[in-house]
Write a protein that holds these residues in place. Structure first.
Motif, short mmCIF file in Angstrom:
data_model
loop_
_atom_site.label_atom_id
_atom_site.label_comp_id
_atom_site.label_asym_id
_atom_site.label_seq_id
_atom_site.Cartn_x
_atom_site.Cartn_y
_atom_site.Cartn_z
N PRO A 205 -89.44 41.30 44.69
CA PRO A 205 -88.89 40.01 44.25
C PRO A 205 -89.93 39.12 43.58
O PRO A 205 -89.60 38.32 42.70
CB PRO A 205 -88.37 39.38 45.55
CG PRO A 205 -88.17 40.51 46.47
CD PRO A 205 -89.21 41.51 46.13
N GLN A 206 -91.19 39.24 43.97
CA GLN A 206 -92.24 38.44 43.34
C GLN A 206 -92.41 38.83 41.87
O GLN A 206 -92.59 37.98 41.00
CB GLN A 206 -93.56 38.63 44.09
CG GLN A 206 -94.67 37.70 43.63
CD GLN A 206 -95.61 37.37 44.76
OE1 GLN A 206 -95.20 36.95 45.83
NE2 GLN A 206 -96.89 37.54 44.53
N ARG A 207 -92.33 40.11 41.61
CA ARG A 207 -92.37 40.58 40.22
C ARG A 207 -91.20 39.99 39.43
O ARG A 207 -91.38 39.50 38.31
CB ARG A 207 -92.30 42.11 40.21
CG ARG A 207 -92.06 42.74 38.84
CD ARG A 207 -91.58 44.15 39.02
NE ARG A 207 -90.34 44.20 39.79
CZ ARG A 207 -89.86 45.29 40.38
NH1 ARG A 207 -90.53 46.42 40.32
NH2 ARG A 207 -88.71 45.25 41.03
N ASP A 208 -90.01 40.01 40.02
CA ASP A 208 -88.84 39.47 39.34
C ASP A 208 -88.98 37.96 39.11
O ASP A 208 -88.56 37.45 38.06
CB ASP A 208 -87.58 39.76 40.16
CG ASP A 208 -87.32 41.25 40.32
OD1 ASP A 208 -87.81 42.02 39.47
OD2 ASP A 208 -86.64 41.63 41.29
N ALA A 209 -89.57 37.25 40.09
CA ALA A 209 -89.74 35.81 39.94
C ALA A 209 -90.67 35.49 38.77
O ALA A 209 -90.41 34.57 37.99
CB ALA A 209 -90.29 35.22 41.24
N LEU A 210 -91.75 36.24 38.65
CA LEU A 210 -92.70 36.01 37.55
C LEU A 210 -92.06 36.35 36.20
O LEU A 210 -92.26 35.63 35.21
CB LEU A 210 -93.97 36.83 37.78
CG LEU A 210 -94.81 36.40 38.98
CD1 LEU A 210 -95.91 37.42 39.25
CD2 LEU A 210 -95.41 35.02 38.76
N ASN A 211 -91.32 37.44 36.16
CA ASN A 211 -90.64 37.79 34.91
C ASN A 211 -89.61 36.73 34.52
O ASN A 211 -89.44 36.42 33.34
CB ASN A 211 -89.96 39.16 35.05
CG ASN A 211 -90.92 40.32 34.95
OD1 ASN A 211 -91.91 40.25 34.22
ND2 ASN A 211 -90.66 41.38 35.68
N ALA A 232 -99.45 39.02 34.97
CA ALA A 232 -99.38 38.98 36.43
C ALA A 232 -98.17 39.77 36.94
O ALA A 232 -98.25 40.47 37.96
CB ALA A 232 -99.30 37.53 36.92
N ALA A 233 -97.04 39.66 36.22
CA ALA A 233 -95.84 40.41 36.62
C ALA A 233 -96.08 41.91 36.50
O ALA A 233 -95.65 42.70 37.36
CB ALA A 233 -94.65 39.98 35.77
N ASP A 234 -96.76 42.34 35.43
CA ASP A 234 -97.05 43.77 35.25
C ASP A 234 -97.96 44.29 36.35
O ASP A 234 -97.77 45.40 36.88
CB ASP A 234 -97.70 44.00 33.88
CG ASP A 234 -96.74 43.79 32.72
OD1 ASP A 234 -95.52 43.80 32.97
OD2 ASP A 234 -97.21 43.59 31.59
N LYS A 235 -98.95 43.49 36.71
CA LYS A 235 -99.86 43.92 37.78
C LYS A 235 -99.12 43.97 39.11
O LYS A 235 -99.36 44.87 39.93
CB LYS A 235 -101.04 42.95 37.86
CG LYS A 235 -102.27 43.53 38.54
CD LYS A 235 -103.48 42.67 38.28
CE LYS A 235 -104.72 43.32 38.90
NZ LYS A 235 -105.95 42.54 38.64
N THR A 236 -98.22 43.02 39.33
CA THR A 236 -97.42 43.04 40.54
C THR A 236 -96.51 44.26 40.56
O THR A 236 -96.28 44.87 41.61
CB THR A 236 -96.57 41.75 40.64
OG1 THR A 236 -97.44 40.61 40.58
CG2 THR A 236 -95.79 41.70 41.94
N THR A 237 -95.99 44.64 39.38
CA THR A 237 -95.15 45.83 39.28
C THR A 237 -95.93 47.08 39.67
O THR A 237 -95.43 47.96 40.38
CB THR A 237 -94.61 45.99 37.85
OG1 THR A 237 -93.81 44.85 37.52
CG2 THR A 237 -93.76 47.24 37.73
N ARG A 238 -97.18 47.17 39.22
CA ARG A 238 -98.01 48.33 39.57
C ARG A 238 -98.23 48.40 41.08
O ARG A 238 -98.20 49.49 41.66
CB ARG A 238 -99.34 48.27 38.82
CG ARG A 238 -99.22 48.55 37.33
CD ARG A 238 -100.57 48.84 36.71
NE ARG A 238 -101.46 47.70 36.77
CZ ARG A 238 -101.53 46.76 35.84
NH1 ARG A 238 -100.73 46.82 34.78
NH2 ARG A 238 -102.38 45.76 35.95
N VAL A 239 -98.46 47.26 41.70
CA VAL A 239 -98.64 47.25 43.15
C VAL A 239 -97.35 47.68 43.85
O VAL A 239 -97.38 48.45 44.83
CB VAL A 239 -99.09 45.85 43.63
CG1 VAL A 239 -99.05 45.77 45.15
CG2 VAL A 239 -100.48 45.53 43.14
#
Length: 329
Positions: A205-211, A232-239
């Motif tokens: 959800p954090q990735r979705d929030a940033l996107n 930041a969203a891409d890096k969160t997606t990788r995690v």
């Protein structure tokens, strides 16, 4: 972390948009007009349980009830909600305090608008401390959107060692499975799977929030801000993908562990069955020879016992050879 993180319950910074930042206070904010006093926006960090901070939110911040409720909510999940000219952004970071479980994630609630960023925390986050330390070094965010991006990137940076540690643990478990003599606790595997699932539940959800923030129509978000937020969203997606990989590998290890134990149980069951099959006819013979009736052959012969014993040994060896030839033992 070996040390205990301490953050001031109220921290106010005036940022000039060119990398500079100066500490301020809540009392100075009413007299300060961002954009005309040499700074572009302010960053306010408040501890939710601090009485002075709560009083300022209620009476001195000019925030409406919806925003105040969002900033002081008891429990939150990562999200981005546009409200008027600003956005409510909830982020989560791993708990790196001594003795804490990393999956016990710490929330950071943000209200972001053109000239002001208000952050509310209940437990201190190392990512926020990192950003405050960068302000002291003269490396301040250039805009509110840049501040959100820097916070999100630091949150991810702090997560990566935890995810790497999960990968190392699953690597060790996979190595153990290759050694038939070694073993590990199923509770350790269950704990690892639980950590990966909980972390991923908040990271996705954090990735979705940033996107969502990156595509919102907010005039204070520059193209550079949107680019940094997408980064930041891409890096969160990788995690999140790494956590999914850990979860899937843990599921495979769990299946292999069950198969290994099933094979062991099958081998033990087969061995017991073979032993029972060998001793079944021997038991039948000794049972027949042990019945208390007249006419038993060899009852009066001194060699009868040894003849019977030798016969039983020969029969047992023949049966063992048969099962061995059939590759059952």
């Amino acid at each position: 972390m070996s040390e205990t993180l301490q953050l001031p319950p109220i921290a106010v910074f005036e940022l000039d948009g060119a990398g500079g930042a100066a500490p301020s206070s809540l009392e100075d904010l009413p007299q300060s007009d961002a954009g005309s006093n040499g700074f572009e926006f302010v960053w306010i960090q408040l501890q939710r349980d601090n009485a002075e901070a709560l009083e300022w939110l209620e009476s001195g911040s000019d925030l409406d009830g919806f925003i105040r409720e969002a900033l002081t909510a008891e429990d939150t999940r990562p999200r981005c909600t546009v409200h008027g000219d600003g956005a409510i952004i909830n982020l989560r970071g791993v708990n790196l305090h001594e003795g804490a479980e990393p999956e016990d994630m710490i929330s950071l609630r943000l209200w972001v608008e053109k000239r002001r960023v208000i952050g509310v925390w209940r437990r201190p986050l190392y990512a926020a401390a990192d950003l405050m330390a960068s302000l002291e070094r003269g490396i301040a965010p250039a805009s509110p959107g840049d501040l959100v991006a820097k916070l999100a990137l630091r949150l991810v940076d702090r997560m990566e060692p935890t995810v790497a540690d999960l990968h190392e643990q699953i690597d060790e478990m996979e190595d153990v499975l290759d050694d038939p003599e070694a073993s590990f606790s199923r509770s350790d595997l269950a704990d690892l799977r639980r950590q990966a699932i909980i972390l991923r539940r908040f990271i996705s959800p954090q990735r979705d929030a940033l996107n969502t923030l990156a595509i919102e129509d907010l005039d204070w978000l520059t193209e550079r801000d949107r680019s940094r937020i997408r980064e930041a969203a891409d890096k969160t997606t990788r995690v999140a993908e790494e956590l999914e990989s850990v979860r899937e590998r843990a599921a495979i290890v769990h299946d292999q562990l069950l198969e290994r134990r099933a094979e062991q149980m099958n081998s033990y069951t087969l061995l017991l069955s073979v032993v029972a099959a060998i001793f079944l006819p021997l038991g039948l013979l000794t049972g027949l020879l042990g019945i208390n009736v007249g006419g038993m052959p060899g009852a009066n012969s001194p060699w009868a016992f040894w003849i019977v014993t030798a016969s039983l040994v020969v029969i047992g060896l023949v049966l063992a050879a048969f099962f061995r030839r059939a590759k059952l033992i």
